[in-house]
Structure formats: C-alpha cells, structure tokens
Design an enzyme around this catalytic site. Structure first.
Site, PDB file in Angstrom:
ATOM      1  N   ASP A  50       0.824  -1.205   0.000  1.00 21.09           N
ATOM      2  CA  ASP A  50       0.000   0.000   0.000  1.00 21.09           C
ATOM      3  C   ASP A  50       0.860   1.257   0.000  1.00 21.09           C
ATOM      4  OD1 ASP A  50      -2.065  -1.791   0.293  1.00 21.09           O
ATOM      5  OD2 ASP A  50      -2.834  -0.940   2.167  1.00 21.09           O
ATOM      6  N   ASP A  51       0.221   2.381  -0.345  1.00 27.46           N
ATOM      7  CA  ASP A  51       0.738   3.740  -0.142  1.00 27.46           C
ATOM      8  C   ASP A  51       1.748   4.204  -1.173  1.00 27.46           C
ATOM      9  OD1 ASP A  51      -0.876   3.625   2.044  1.00 27.46           O
ATOM     10  OD2 ASP A  51       0.692   3.857   3.543  1.00 27.46           O
ATOM     11  N   HIS A 101      -5.948   3.007  -3.791  1.00 29.58           N
ATOM     12  CA  HIS A 101      -5.929   3.191  -2.335  1.00 29.58           C
ATOM     13  C   HIS A 101      -6.384   4.613  -1.999  1.00 29.58           C
ATOM     14  CE1 HIS A 101      -4.850   1.771   1.585  1.00 29.58           C
ATOM     15  NE2 HIS A 101      -3.813   2.575   1.759  1.00 29.58           N
ATOM     16  N   HIS A 105      -5.330   9.182   0.417  1.00 29.29           N
ATOM     17  CA  HIS A 105      -5.218   8.346   1.614  1.00 29.29           C
ATOM     18  C   HIS A 105      -6.113   8.873   2.751  1.00 29.29           C
ATOM     19  CE1 HIS A 105      -3.446   5.852   4.841  1.00 29.29           C
ATOM     20  NE2 HIS A 105      -3.075   5.062   3.828  1.00 29.29           N
ATOM     21  N   HIS A 192       3.960  -2.140   2.838  1.00 32.68           N
ATOM     22  CA  HIS A 192       3.867  -0.780   2.315  1.00 32.68           C
ATOM     23  C   HIS A 192       5.103  -0.426   1.489  1.00 32.68           C
ATOM     24  CE1 HIS A 192       1.108  -0.849   5.768  1.00 32.68           C
ATOM     25  NE2 HIS A 192       0.462   0.128   5.170  1.00 32.68           N
TER      26      HIS A 192
END
Length: 240
Positions: A50-51, A101, A105, A192
């Site tokens: 993620d991210d 995502h 965020h 991540h």
C-alpha cells in the site's frame, strides 16, 4: 525356465515403475497458468503493498520481486501515481496487479458519497493515465468502509488477513520472524511501499515462505485459484 520367469518379473516391475514415474511428472507447469501454479503448491499467499508508488522505495521492492520471481499487488495512492507515472508503468509491465488506495489516503467512511466518488474517480484517472486500465480493485485506507460506500461502489474492496505493521519502522528481522510465525494458507499479506525496511523484509519473507512451500500470487490469481468471486461493492474479509 525359473530364471526366465524371474527376469520377466523384474522387467515387468521396472516397466511399471517407469510408467508411474512418468505419470507423476506428466503435468507441465506453464508460467501463464494460475491453475498449474495452484496444482504445484496448495499453500498460497498474496503479497500486497500500500501507499505507493514512491520514488526510491518502490524500485527496490520491484527489484526484489523480479529477482525472486514473485508477483504482487500494489494498491496505489492516486496523487502519488500522478507524481510517478513511470513507476506505475513499470509495476504493470513486470506483471504485478494494480489496485487503488484512494487519491489522498483518506478514511472513506468519514466522507459523503460525493467525496467518496471524487476520491475513487481521481484515483482511477491517475492509474488510467499511466497504463490505460480501469479493471481495478479498491483497498480502503485503514480498512475503513461504510454501508454507503458499499452501496454505490462499482468495484470490489480488498482488505487483508495478515498485517506486517512494517510502517511502524519495525526492523526487517522482526517483520520476517513474525510473518513466518503467523502466516496461514490463503493469507493476504499487507506491506507498504514506504516502509524503511520494506524491501529487505520482503526479500527475507519471500525466501522463508518459499522454503515452507508457499507460492506467491496476485490477489486476482489467489481468488481465481480458490474460486472467490466478489460483487461490486463487496468487501473481502478473510477470517483467521
């Protein structure tokens, strides 16, 4: 005559052995066949990040995955995909799955439907601008969703079943140790792109889990192998 019968019996046993051995190796494994991979290893996991994408970090992860021959799934933040379109292209070109995502965020459960739609649509546009695809799945930040989001969303939501908590700055050895201790067949593992020790932890984790007999797949491949089908707006939560 007795020696002839003994020899004949020995030859028959050898022939049977060769036939059985040949049958056992008859299944050829194609790199493009998810189901052949599944037949080869019934211990399956999906490694997800993620991210990202994040310059200077996502490249290291991609280098590790390429070296290990592993495909993963990247849930990207739209604003960062806009900043790093070449990284988005590389992720796709190397056979990894891409999801979204949100754009910035945010906790989608705290937004109005209009704000939710803006976050999703801007994320899709950022990915589409780089690689031209809209076949995406959503991972909501913090795992937060709401009934209003599920009601209108036109894509599945993907959560996780094993969180490495790598974003806390945990060292690679601890991430590897705890993941290997807790992993189960069918897990979706959360990592991540922005983790300081992410690439090192991913490399060690892959080595250990492969030694344990695990095969790494993308989320879509894992679902295909296990016969999991999600409706639009449906969230995948795997019980442990």
């Amino acid at each position: 005559m007795k020696e002839f019968h003994v020899l004949a019996a020995a030859l028959l046993l050898l022939l049977i052995s060769l036939i059985v051995s040949g049958t056992g190796n008859a299944v050829s494994v194609s790199e493009d066949s998810t189901f052949d991979i599944y037949e080869e290893s019934e211990r399956l996991v999906a490694l997800t990040f993620d991210d990202g994408p994040k310059a200077g970090m996502t490249e290291k992860l991609l280098d590790v995955l390429k070296e290990k021959g592993v495909k993963a799934t990247f849930f990207m933040i739209g604003s960062q995909a806009e900043e790093c379109p070449e990284l988005v292209k590389r992720v796709a070109a190397e056979g990894h799955q891409i999801g979204i995502h949100t754009y910035s965020h945010v906790d989608l459960s705290c937004l109005t439907q209009e704000e939710q739609k803006e976050e999703i649509e801007k994320s899709i546009a950022a990915i589409e601008s780089a690689i031209g695809t809209t076949e995406l799945k959503l991972r909501p930040p913090f795992g937060k969703i709401s009934g209003s989001l599920e009601a209108w969303l036109d894509m599945p939501l993907i959560l996780w079943s094993l969180d490495t908590v790598d974003w806390k700055g945990t060292d690679a050895a601890q991430i590897i140790r705890e993941t290997v201790r807790d992993v189960r067949d069918g897990d979706i593992i959360l990592m991540h792109d922005i983790s300081e020790h992410g690439a090192e932890a991913a490399a060690g984790m892959i080595d250990e889990l492969q030694r344990m007999g695990y095969t790494f797949l993308t989320v879509d491949q894992l679902f295909a192998c296990r016969g999991i089908e999600l409706e639009d707006g449906e969230a995948y939560r795997r019980a442990r």
